[in-house]
Design a protein around this motif. Sequence first.
Motif, PDB file in Angstrom:
ATOM      1  N   GLU A   1       0.762  -1.052   0.121  1.00  0.00           N
ATOM      2  CA  GLU A   1       0.079  -0.053   0.234  1.00  0.00           C
ATOM      3  C   GLU A   1       1.088   1.199   0.144  1.00  0.00           C
ATOM      4  N   ARG A   2       2.014   1.178   0.638  1.00  0.00           N
ATOM      5  CA  ARG A   2       2.867   2.391   0.524  1.00  0.00           C
ATOM      6  C   ARG A   2       3.489   2.446  -0.715  1.00  0.00           C
ATOM      7  N   ASN A   3       3.829   1.341  -1.242  1.00  0.00           N
ATOM      8  CA  ASN A   3       4.423   1.449  -2.705  1.00  0.00           C
ATOM      9  C   ASN A   3       3.337   2.081  -3.749  1.00  0.00           C
ATOM     10  N   GLN A   4       2.062   1.641  -3.526  1.00  0.00           N
ATOM     11  CA  GLN A   4       1.411   2.297  -4.463  1.00  0.00           C
ATOM     12  C   GLN A   4       0.989   3.884  -4.298  1.00  0.00           C
ATOM     13  N   ALA A   5       0.866   4.044  -2.948  1.00  0.00           N
ATOM     14  CA  ALA A   5       0.664   5.452  -2.749  1.00  0.00           C
ATOM     15  C   ALA A   5       1.989   6.473  -3.113  1.00  0.00           C
ATOM     16  N   SER A   6       3.016   5.670  -3.229  1.00  0.00           N
ATOM     17  CA  SER A   6       4.334   6.599  -3.801  1.00  0.00           C
ATOM     18  C   SER A   6       4.684   6.338  -5.077  1.00  0.00           C
ATOM     19  N   ALA A   7       4.072   5.650  -5.801  1.00  0.00           N
ATOM     20  CA  ALA A   7       4.253   5.208  -7.152  1.00  0.00           C
ATOM     21  C   ALA A   7       4.686   6.538  -8.119  1.00  0.00           C
ATOM     22  N   ASP A   8       6.061   6.723  -8.380  1.00  0.00           N
ATOM     23  CA  ASP A   8       6.382   7.971  -8.898  1.00  0.00           C
ATOM     24  C   ASP A   8       7.112   7.519 -10.261  1.00  0.00           C
ATOM     25  N   LEU A   9       6.840   6.481 -10.994  1.00  0.00           N
ATOM     26  CA  LEU A   9       7.583   6.125 -12.113  1.00  0.00           C
ATOM     27  C   LEU A   9       6.623   5.267 -12.947  1.00  0.00           C
ATOM     28  N   PRO A  10       6.169   5.732 -14.110  1.00  0.00           N
ATOM     29  CA  PRO A  10       5.104   4.755 -14.733  1.00  0.00           C
ATOM     30  C   PRO A  10       5.747   3.601 -15.319  1.00  0.00           C
ATOM     31  N   GLU A  11       6.980   3.353 -15.526  1.00  0.00           N
ATOM     32  CA  GLU A  11       7.426   2.083 -15.934  1.00  0.00           C
ATOM     33  C   GLU A  11       7.677   0.937 -14.829  1.00  0.00           C
ATOM     34  N   VAL A  12       7.171   1.529 -13.451  1.00  0.00           N
ATOM     35  CA  VAL A  12       7.024   0.343 -12.517  1.00  0.00           C
ATOM     36  C   VAL A  12       5.926   0.216 -12.047  1.00  0.00           C
ATOM     37  N   GLU A  13       5.271  -1.187 -12.064  1.00  0.00           N
ATOM     38  CA  GLU A  13       3.986  -1.355 -11.688  1.00  0.00           C
ATOM     39  C   GLU A  13       3.977  -2.120 -10.336  1.00  0.00           C
ATOM     40  N   PHE A  14       3.374  -1.766  -9.522  1.00  0.00           N
ATOM     41  CA  PHE A  14       3.387  -2.416  -8.170  1.00  0.00           C
ATOM     42  C   PHE A  14       2.311  -3.207  -8.203  1.00  0.00           C
TER      43      PHE A  14
END
Length: 241
Positions: free
Chosen positions: A68-81
């Motif tokens: 959930e923290r990763n999704q909230a801070s997703a800052d790079l469109p090339e990385v899918e959590f």
Amino acid sequence: MTGQRMIETDPAAYRICDELDVVSELLEVKGCRLLELGCGSGWMSRQLVRRLGARQVTATEVDRLQHERNQASADLPEVEFRFGGAESIADPDGTYDGVLMFKSLHHVPRAQMDRALAEIRRVLVPSGYLYVSEPVYWGEFNEVMRLIHDEREVRAAAYAAIERAVQSGLFVWERQVFYQSLGSYPDWESFATRFLQVTHTALDLDAQRIAQVRAAFERHLTAEGAHFLKPHRVDLLRAVP
């Protein structure tokens, strides 16, 4: 490749470097579609894109709070959590050029390790690679960490699963590399925050055990902090077409 060594305790066998140095040396990353299983905070997933030029990284995590923290801070469109484990990968066959596991294979439930490695082979392209980095059960840092959570058995089980995957014909062993990375902690509080306040593993530590951990850590503490060399083994496997 034969004669693999599960544990290497000769310091001369190790070089001192960062994990990213090993990755950039061993792997074809630029332009590749990659899967990182057990991504933690996603730091390495981001480096694979930003520094090494991966085209796309899918980063999975079984710790729901961390995910959930990763999704909230997703800052790079090339990385899918994505939430999920290695034993059940939600992708079609032959999706990825490479799969990476940074200190995560030994966290897969032992009964699911063989299935996880079969799943990894399934989602790899023919001759795709599997990069597995595991901590070695040896050294001063390990002597502190085993007081928190002793991983001797699960690390041995992870290595045995790799051996079975090779023996069964899923993969061939391409390289095995030993390295030590530097870990520095300015004080007990920073170490405790990093390793005692975790959500990925249930720790059952009473006040007496925490005091033992602190004493073991503070034996290495100087005015400049505590500095450890952390030994790792990297196994680079290649999928059998």
